[in-house]
Design a protein around this motif. Structure first.
Motif, short mmCIF file in Angstrom:
data_model
loop_
_atom_site.label_atom_id
_atom_site.label_comp_id
_atom_site.label_asym_id
_atom_site.label_seq_id
_atom_site.Cartn_x
_atom_site.Cartn_y
_atom_site.Cartn_z
N GLU A 15 91.17 52.24 1.31
CA GLU A 15 92.04 53.33 1.30
C GLU A 15 92.91 53.39 2.02
O GLU A 15 94.37 54.22 1.48
CB GLU A 15 90.54 54.47 1.13
CG GLU A 15 89.83 54.40 -0.40
CD GLU A 15 89.15 52.94 -0.33
OE1 GLU A 15 88.96 52.08 0.70
OE2 GLU A 15 88.39 52.35 -1.25
N GLN A 16 92.79 53.00 3.33
CA GLN A 16 93.48 53.05 4.69
C GLN A 16 94.91 52.54 4.35
O GLN A 16 95.86 53.55 4.81
CB GLN A 16 92.53 53.45 5.54
CG GLN A 16 91.82 53.71 6.32
CD GLN A 16 91.10 53.22 7.03
OE1 GLN A 16 90.93 52.16 7.73
NE2 GLN A 16 89.57 53.90 7.57
N LYS A 66 91.14 47.89 12.88
CA LYS A 66 90.57 48.20 10.82
C LYS A 66 90.16 47.27 9.76
O LYS A 66 90.26 47.41 8.52
CB LYS A 66 90.88 49.53 11.36
CG LYS A 66 91.05 51.11 11.93
CD LYS A 66 91.66 52.09 11.47
CE LYS A 66 91.86 52.80 13.03
NZ LYS A 66 92.34 53.99 12.72
N GLU A 68 97.31 54.74 1.85
CA GLU A 68 97.71 55.93 3.30
C GLU A 68 98.93 55.88 3.76
O GLU A 68 99.54 56.99 3.99
CB GLU A 68 96.69 56.19 3.84
CG GLU A 68 95.56 56.81 2.55
CD GLU A 68 94.02 57.51 3.11
OE1 GLU A 68 94.04 57.50 4.37
OE2 GLU A 68 93.37 58.52 2.46
N ASN A 98 84.43 47.53 7.98
CA ASN A 98 85.54 49.20 7.06
C ASN A 98 85.18 48.62 6.72
O ASN A 98 86.28 48.22 5.61
CB ASN A 98 86.59 48.65 8.20
CG ASN A 98 87.26 50.28 8.04
OD1 ASN A 98 87.04 51.26 7.27
ND2 ASN A 98 88.72 49.95 8.65
N PRO A 99 84.80 49.29 5.08
CA PRO A 99 84.43 49.29 3.85
C PRO A 99 85.61 49.91 2.98
O PRO A 99 86.38 49.94 2.07
CB PRO A 99 83.09 49.86 3.14
CG PRO A 99 82.92 50.56 4.67
CD PRO A 99 83.66 49.72 5.47
N ASN A 100 85.94 50.92 4.50
CA ASN A 100 87.39 51.95 3.24
C ASN A 100 88.73 51.41 3.88
O ASN A 100 89.45 52.01 4.12
CB ASN A 100 86.99 53.15 4.62
CG ASN A 100 86.33 53.90 4.47
OD1 ASN A 100 85.51 54.11 3.12
ND2 ASN A 100 85.27 54.10 4.90
N VAL A 101 88.92 49.70 4.50
CA VAL A 101 90.24 49.06 4.73
C VAL A 101 90.75 49.86 3.10
O VAL A 101 92.96 50.06 4.32
CB VAL A 101 90.16 47.90 4.90
CG1 VAL A 101 89.90 46.87 3.80
CG2 VAL A 101 91.40 47.63 5.49
N SER A 147 87.22 44.09 6.31
CA SER A 147 86.28 44.91 5.66
C SER A 147 85.02 44.62 5.61
O SER A 147 84.50 45.53 4.04
CB SER A 147 87.23 43.92 4.08
OG SER A 147 86.67 42.77 3.85
#
Length: 369
Positions: free
Chosen positions: A235-236, A224, A239, A230-233, A227
């Motif tokens: 944020e992931q 993942k 977490e 997966n533009p949310n990398v 970027s």
């Protein structure tokens, strides 16, 4: 002796020239989407005319240290409201100097790499400033090959600190006095713990509690880290929790160990090298080769308990060949000696080789345990 140094290389008047090649039609790491994002960022910088500096990060992909470095760069530029773009840089199909057709980019960060060949030197001729971070000894050994580099190229190479830790320190120290934290306090400790585990793996220390389970628990995240797709990398990544990843890794390892133990009832004795290297326990694991490590380790323990050599042999068909994987639980039983004698290789406790069926039949004992 480890060599640890951040340093700045000086001017270079001669550099190798990269030859352009056509962009492949199939999807690659240097994809059309990545190139479009890069060119759009460059055009935006050109339109700004220097009124607002634009920054770019090319991070090593699929490296966790590279991805977390990009996260820290993203947090820094977001906090200061500076135009910023992070793109994955893969050695499989890297960006080329010709992709950077303007000098409008203020700073380009190379995170967890310095690019192939003279890429960093040539890039410094296309952007205002290049700042590169890496922790690999192989990179440190390449520095002398770059010669005298431009003044706008900074190389921060520290073989005692992972790139992610070095980049975090760099951007934390670069914050203005009124911006004291790179990330929220509730994220900082959690992310720091994850990055320390990654550093333990990067530097081959493997010295933190349950670091091997951590490495298993985080491996699914590797897919993942791009970027572009997966533009949310980021944020992931924020977490991720080391405690959860360790628990996930332990659960996965336990599942594999349990599955391996179910196959051990069919173990039998073989004569390694027709008896030249002693005897040990073996098993045919056709259809279960993905469990060869766990099976081999458990076999080695049972083999030692049975008075045989502390080696486990896992045999299975692979592409019409018979493959033997050897695992050892003792420093006195070097499996690589056996593997090398039959055209294979490996390490003291883990090795493998292809063996002919007729030769294998001479190893196998007719008596099952």
């Amino acid at each position: 002796m480890h060599r640890s140094f951040p340093f700045v290389l000086r001017r270079n008047h001669s550099s190798s020239k990269s030859q352009p090649s056509p962009l492949p039609h199939h999807r690659t790491f240097r994809s059309r989407a990545a190139l479009d994002a890069l060119h759009s960022h460059i055009q935006s910088a050109a339109a700004a005319g220097g009124a607002q500096p634009h920054h770019l990060a090319l991070y090593n992909y699929p490296s966790f240290s590279g991805a977390f470095s990009a996260l820290f760069a993203h947090l820094f530029h977001s906090r200061l409201h500076l135009p910023f773009l992070a793109l994955p840089f893969s050695s499989v199909d890297p960006f080329r100097i010709q992709d950077f057709h303007s000098q409008c980019i203020d700073t380009c960060y190379l995170l967890d790499h310095i690019g192939p060949g003279h890429f960093a030197v040539e890039l410094a001729q296309r952007v205002q400033r290049v700042v590169a971070f890496d922790h690999r000894k192989s990179t440190a050994s390449r520095v002398s090959q770059l010669g005298h580099c431009p003044k706008n190229l900074e190389l921060h190479i520290d073989t005692m600190k992972s790139s992610a830790c070095a980049v975090y320190d760099h951007f934390s120290e670069s914050l203005p006095q009124n911006e004291s934290l790179l990330m929220a306090e509730n994220d900082r400790d959690r992310v720091a713990a994850v990055v320390k585990y990654i550093e333990s793996m990067d530097l081959l220390r493997w010295d933190l509690p349950d670091v091997e389970a951590f490495s298993v628990g985080i491996k699914d995240m590797r897919a993942k880290l791009n970027s572009v797709i997966n533009p949310n990398v980021f944020e992931q990544l924020l977490e991720l929790n080391s405690t959860d990843l360790i628990a996930k890794g332990k659960a996965y390892n336990n599942m594999r160990e349990d599955a391996a133990k179910k196959l051990l009832d069919k173990a039998f004795k073989i004569r390694l090298g027709r008896g030249l290297y002693g005897e040990c326990l073996a098993i045919r694991a056709d259809g279960n080769s993905n469990l060869s490590h766990e099976i081999g380790v458990e076999l080695a323990k049972r083999s030692a308990a049975a008075g045989l050599r502390p080696i486990g042999a896992v045999v299975f068909m692979q592409r019409r060949n018979l493959k033997m994987c050897l695992r050892s639980t003792s420093s006195t039983a070097d499996t690589s000696l056996i593997a090398k004698a039959y055209g294979g290789g490996g390490t003291l406790k883990s090795s493998s080789f292809i063996i002919r069926m007729d030769e294998y039949n001479l190893w196998a004992s007719p008596t099952s345990l």
